[in-house]
Write a protein that holds these residues in place. Structure first.
Motif, PDB file in Angstrom:
ATOM      1  N   MET A   1       0.815  -1.205   0.000  1.00  0.00           N
ATOM      2  CA  MET A   1       0.000   0.000   0.000  1.00  0.00           C
ATOM      3  C   MET A   1       0.856   1.266   0.000  1.00  0.00           C
ATOM      4  O   MET A   1       0.405   2.329  -0.434  1.00  0.00           O
ATOM      5  N   SER A   2       2.095   1.164   0.480  1.00  0.00           N
ATOM      6  CA  SER A   2       2.986   2.333   0.412  1.00  0.00           C
ATOM      7  C   SER A   2       3.309   2.666  -1.042  1.00  0.00           C
ATOM      8  O   SER A   2       3.520   3.837  -1.392  1.00  0.00           O
TER       9      SER A   2
ATOM     10  N   ILE B   1      -5.891   3.165   2.190  1.00  0.00           N
ATOM     11  CA  ILE B   1      -5.018   3.927   3.086  1.00  0.00           C
ATOM     12  C   ILE B   1      -5.713   5.115   3.741  1.00  0.00           C
ATOM     13  O   ILE B   1      -5.320   5.547   4.828  1.00  0.00           O
TER      14      ILE B   1
ATOM     15  N   LEU C   1      -2.283   4.198   7.392  1.00  0.00           N
ATOM     16  CA  LEU C   1      -1.693   5.433   6.888  1.00  0.00           C
ATOM     17  C   LEU C   1      -0.450   5.819   7.678  1.00  0.00           C
ATOM     18  O   LEU C   1       0.568   6.227   7.101  1.00  0.00           O
TER      19      LEU C   1
ATOM     20  N   ALA D   1       0.483   4.625  -2.264  1.00  0.00           N
ATOM     21  CA  ALA D   1       0.448   5.971  -1.696  1.00  0.00           C
ATOM     22  C   ALA D   1       1.289   6.967  -2.479  1.00  0.00           C
ATOM     23  O   ALA D   1       1.073   8.181  -2.375  1.00  0.00           O
TER      24      ALA D   1
ATOM     25  N   ILE E   1       2.454   3.512   6.760  1.00  0.00           N
ATOM     26  CA  ILE E   1       2.942   3.860   5.423  1.00  0.00           C
ATOM     27  C   ILE E   1       3.786   5.128   5.495  1.00  0.00           C
ATOM     28  O   ILE E   1       4.835   5.241   4.851  1.00  0.00           O
TER      29      ILE E   1
END
Length: 399
Positions: free
Chosen positions: A219-220, A267, A274, A223, A277
């Protein structure tokens, strides 16, 4: 010395034999994969069994010819369109049910044509493929902001990639090619699935739940497109969105109703996710601007002359999240049954107004009226202005 040479010779022979066996096995496996693990849509059949090809559609068969009383909507997108839920809970099925409940004088059929692991090139190719095969009235494209830009970071625009002679489905068509020996992709995936798979339930298909740390890493990457400092790196994606929006304009000019949805990632609906991340990316959590890529997509929409704004369900989803609803399915990253219902309901309200002039009533949970597209921070707007000022399409619009 002689013994050493003999050992070396035998080792070389064993290694060469092993490599030869592996290469031969891979050739045979690729033939097996092509025959049994990949399916091509039958373009000659008058009835298409979508489930046979792995589409998560809630009906069994789809006729190529549209019944006279049917208003047919094609939903094209990636795994967010396909959905990790059972077919009857995907947002396409919710959208169909809600539109049919609004007494619009039409019988709606919403077709789920989502295929996991796809982005703008495939959306364009899928539309061009299905538009030649099916009768339809409207199309809903769902762009997942979590990877539709990042997946194209190193993929320059090429018109050939946006044209498909056929659509391939099945596990062999969607399984990433990460190893030189194809059967190793299957072995690796099977091991991972055994360790992290979630069994199917009455509402969900079997899914792959990532370990938390791995999920944060994945998920990073999603982002990055929400970071103003990172956004300029996705200039290839701008080329793709430019051409995609040109296609949408051409569709509208030909009388087809089109809606483009920008779906937000997990996120912004899980503060712990969040924060982790942010720590991994070494930036503060407020660096990530949730309005950034959807706003850029909408700017490309304006440049192409597409009349309707991008549909952003974020406000609706936020309202549901604030009521305690769990909208994303564990570390699977997709919408839950509740998330799909919120989006399906919202789309029905927006499209009933846009396409048929029906007011669906007062605003309930931010989901019964079309929310204005969010505007990025001043820093984000400055980055987008600079990008658009410097941007020149890779391919001329008339080519």
């Amino acid at each position: 010395m002689r013994k050493v040479l003999i050992i070396i010779s035998k080792s070389i022979l064993i290694l060469a034999s092993t490599l030869l066996i592996a290469a031969a096995s891979d050739i045979l496996f690729r033939q097996y994969e092509k025959k049994f693990l990949i399916k091509a849509v039958d373009k000659e059949s008058s009835i298409i069994n979508l489930k046979q090809y792995g589409f998560n559609d809630h009906n069994i068969d789809l006729s190529r010819s549209k019944p006279p009383d049917e208003f047919r909507i094609l939903c094209i997108g990636d795994s967010y369109t396909s959905s990790t839920t059972k077919a009857e809970y995907a947002y396409s099925a919710v959208l169909e049910k809600e539109l049919n409940s609004l007494s619009l004088g039409k019988r709606f059929r919403v077709v789920n044509l989502g295929i996991p692991g796809t982005s703008f090139p495939q959306y364009m190719g899928y539309y061009r493929f299905w538009s030649k095969l099916l009768q339809f009235d409207a199309v809903v494209f769902n762009n997942y902001l979590g990877n539709d830009y990042t997946d194209l970071e190193f993929t320059p625009y090429s018109p050939d990639r946006a044209v498909l002679d056929n659509i391939l489905t099945g596990i062999g068509a969607t399984l990433p090619r990460e190893h030189s020996l194809r059967f190793m992709d299957y072995i690796y995936t099977n091991i991972q699935a055994r360790q992290n798979s979630s069994p199917g339930t009455a509402q969900y298909k079997p899914s792959f739940q990532f370990p938390w740390k791995r999920y944060v890493q994945i998920m990073s990457r999603s982002a990055r497109v929400f970071d103003p400092a990172e956004l300029p790196k996705f200039h290839n994606a701008m080329d793709w969105t430019h051409q995609f929006m040109n296609m949408v304009r051409q569709m509208q000019d030909s009388g087809i109703k089109v809606a483009v949805v920008a779906s937000p990632p997990h996120i912004f609906f899980d503060n712990n996710l969040l924060l982790e991340i942010s720590a991994l990316s070494r930036v503060t959590s407020d660096t990530f601007d949730p309005a950034l890529p959807a706003f850029l997509l909408d700017q490309e929409r304006k440049r192409a002359g597409v009349k309707d704004p991008i549909i952003d369900p974020s406000a609706c989803l936020t309202s549901h999240a604030n009521m305690g609803e769990k909208l994303y399915y564990g570390t699977d990253t997709h919408w839950t049954v509740e998330g799909n219902k919120a989006v399906g309901d919202y789309l029905a309200a927006v499209l009933a107004t846009r396409w048929f002039g029906l007011s669906t009533g007062s605003d309930v949970l931010g989901c019964n009226s079309e929310a204005a597209l969010r505007v990025p921070s001043e820093k984000g707007q400055a980055v987008i202005r600079n990008l658009l000022a410097k941007y020149r399409p890779a391919i001329a619009e008339n080519q």
